[in-house]
Design a protein around this motif. Structure first.
Motif, short mmCIF file in Angstrom:
data_model
loop_
_atom_site.label_atom_id
_atom_site.label_comp_id
_atom_site.label_asym_id
_atom_site.label_seq_id
_atom_site.Cartn_x
_atom_site.Cartn_y
_atom_site.Cartn_z
N LEU A 157 -1.70 18.69 -10.12
CA LEU A 157 -1.76 19.40 -11.14
C LEU A 157 -3.18 19.90 -11.71
CD1 LEU A 157 0.09 17.27 -13.96
CD2 LEU A 157 0.96 18.80 -12.43
N ASP A 158 -3.19 21.07 -12.25
CA ASP A 158 -4.79 21.25 -12.51
C ASP A 158 -4.98 21.22 -13.74
OD1 ASP A 158 -3.47 23.44 -14.09
OD2 ASP A 158 -3.81 25.03 -12.78
N ALA A 159 -6.39 21.81 -14.50
CA ALA A 159 -6.65 21.11 -15.64
C ALA A 159 -5.81 21.77 -16.75
CB ALA A 159 -7.90 21.85 -16.15
N GLU A 160 -4.92 22.62 -16.53
CA GLU A 160 -3.84 22.90 -17.53
C GLU A 160 -2.64 22.45 -17.26
OE1 GLU A 160 -3.82 27.46 -17.23
OE2 GLU A 160 -5.90 27.75 -18.32
N GLY A 161 -2.47 21.55 -16.16
CA GLY A 161 -1.01 20.99 -15.97
C GLY A 161 -0.44 21.55 -15.22
N LEU A 162 -0.74 22.56 -14.81
CA LEU A 162 0.12 23.37 -13.84
C LEU A 162 -0.08 22.77 -12.56
CD1 LEU A 162 -0.56 27.02 -15.21
CD2 LEU A 162 1.48 25.62 -15.66
N ALA A 163 1.24 22.79 -11.75
CA ALA A 163 0.91 22.35 -10.30
C ALA A 163 0.44 23.44 -9.32
CB ALA A 163 2.56 21.91 -9.73
N VAL A 164 -0.50 22.81 -8.58
CA VAL A 164 -1.00 23.65 -7.48
C VAL A 164 -0.47 23.17 -6.04
CG1 VAL A 164 -3.39 23.86 -8.68
CG2 VAL A 164 -2.95 21.83 -6.94
N GLN A 165 0.17 22.06 -6.17
CA GLN A 165 1.03 21.47 -5.01
C GLN A 165 1.97 20.53 -5.45
OE1 GLN A 165 -1.35 19.59 -1.42
NE2 GLN A 165 -0.21 17.87 -2.13
N THR A 166 3.17 20.55 -5.00
CA THR A 166 4.26 19.55 -5.04
C THR A 166 4.73 19.00 -3.65
OG1 THR A 166 4.84 20.87 -6.76
CG2 THR A 166 6.58 19.19 -6.21
N LEU A 167 4.89 17.71 -3.60
CA LEU A 167 5.64 17.18 -2.44
C LEU A 167 6.51 16.15 -2.71
CD1 LEU A 167 4.21 14.18 -1.86
CD2 LEU A 167 2.39 15.46 -0.97
N GLU A 168 7.53 15.83 -1.83
CA GLU A 168 8.32 14.63 -1.90
C GLU A 168 8.17 13.72 -0.72
OE1 GLU A 168 11.75 16.10 -5.20
OE2 GLU A 168 12.30 14.67 -3.58
N THR A 169 8.10 12.35 -1.12
CA THR A 169 7.92 11.58 0.10
C THR A 169 8.76 10.28 -0.09
OG1 THR A 169 6.13 10.26 1.54
CG2 THR A 169 5.74 10.53 -0.89
N GLN A 170 9.13 9.36 0.89
CA GLN A 170 9.59 8.23 0.70
C GLN A 170 8.48 7.11 1.09
OE1 GLN A 170 14.00 8.10 1.56
NE2 GLN A 170 13.70 10.16 2.46
N LEU A 171 8.46 6.13 0.19
CA LEU A 171 7.57 5.12 0.56
C LEU A 171 8.28 3.77 0.79
CD1 LEU A 171 4.63 5.87 -2.05
CD2 LEU A 171 5.00 6.97 0.28
N VAL A 172 7.61 2.97 1.85
CA VAL A 172 8.27 1.55 1.81
C VAL A 172 7.52 0.67 0.97
CG1 VAL A 172 8.32 -0.16 3.55
CG2 VAL A 172 8.16 2.33 4.34
N VAL A 173 8.71 0.14 0.14
CA VAL A 173 8.38 -0.79 -1.14
C VAL A 173 9.11 -2.12 -0.77
CG1 VAL A 173 8.14 -0.76 -3.62
CG2 VAL A 173 7.93 1.21 -2.49
N GLY A 207 0.74 -1.21 0.21
CA GLY A 207 -0.06 0.10 0.02
C GLY A 207 0.92 1.02 -0.05
N ILE A 208 0.30 2.48 0.01
CA ILE A 208 0.81 3.77 0.12
C ILE A 208 1.47 3.92 1.70
CG2 ILE A 208 0.80 6.00 -0.60
CD1 ILE A 208 0.55 4.33 -3.05
N ILE A 209 2.50 3.60 2.00
CA ILE A 209 2.92 3.93 3.22
C ILE A 209 4.12 4.77 3.27
CG2 ILE A 209 3.73 2.78 5.28
CD1 ILE A 209 1.92 0.47 4.69
N GLY A 210 4.34 5.87 4.04
CA GLY A 210 5.25 6.72 3.97
C GLY A 210 5.73 6.92 5.40
#
Lengths: 152, 152
Positions: free
Chosen positions: B127-143, B78-81
């Protein structure tokens, strides 16, 4: 009492009300925003990475925001930030955890582009009943100076 | 198709379904988690810092999590960070915005303490409908690694 930029001296600490997390809260948040089995069902959560029902980290983060809004910190524009410098989840939040905040001012600075407005960097620890952090983040909030002119 | 650590090559991109943000959603999330007037009421929001009704940043973040869970990225655990390296809100999200994700693998590494498990650092742009980022994050997930043994 409203807090202006001049009031936010580094090291100053603000507290918040508390929030008791219930299993129903955990499942309700997860159903809406993070529908993964370890946030939704006690039984299947037992065999998961979390070894039991755990709150979504985003639930803890959202609860932290609500506690900030109702904390001792009373900012003229409200709690408005442009992001997080980092966020760490130290352990899973479980049903029965009682969360409260420790909000500490790290530093403040004026915004050169907007006279009269500044940024306050805050370290926000979300603490359990034993005072141990379940989440830590740092954020910069937009805070007006009392004078309405650039901070000296 | 489930993605193991070996499948997450740097630069690989995953997409997601879309989510149209409504005024009712904005107010509902805010009432529960971020009860500030600029997230709750169109009229009073006009005179606020946001100059109109704006979604809580935590609403955007929570919506991003839901889009991740339903994205092309299908991880064994699953998505676990354990947190975020950073998160930036680039502009307020408004009613009518249609959000989708661009999830890019930045790097992967094995966890020395837990053979067979690795961490994948992802950059997640909302991204919004125009492909512009409204939010950016970086995360590390357990895989997990496919082999179940340390990644070579």
């Amino acid at each position: 009492m409203t807090h202006y930029l001049e009031d936010l001296t580094p090291g100053r600490v603000f507290s918040s009300p508390s929030y008791e997390v219930t299993a129903a809260d955990i499942k309700g948040f997860a159903a809406a925003w993070d529908p993964q089995h370890f946030h939704l069902d006690e039984e299947t959560a037992k065999a998961s990475f979390f070894a039991g029902l755990a709150a979504s980290g985003w639930h803890t983060a959202a609860a932290t925001m609500r506690l900030m809004v109702t904390s001792e910190l009373d900012l003229p524009l409200g709690i408005i930030g442009s992001g997080l410098d980092y966020l760490k989840w130290h352990r899973p939040v479980r049903p029965g955890d009682v969360l409260t905040l420790r909000i500490e001012v790290v530093e403040t600075r004026e915004m050169r582009s907007k006279p009269g407005l500044g940024l306050a960097r805050l370290r926000v620890e979300t603490l359990d009943a034993e005072g141990l952090a379940v989440q830590t983040l740092e954020t910069q909030l937009v805070v007006p100076a009392r004078t309405g002119s650039p901070v000296q």
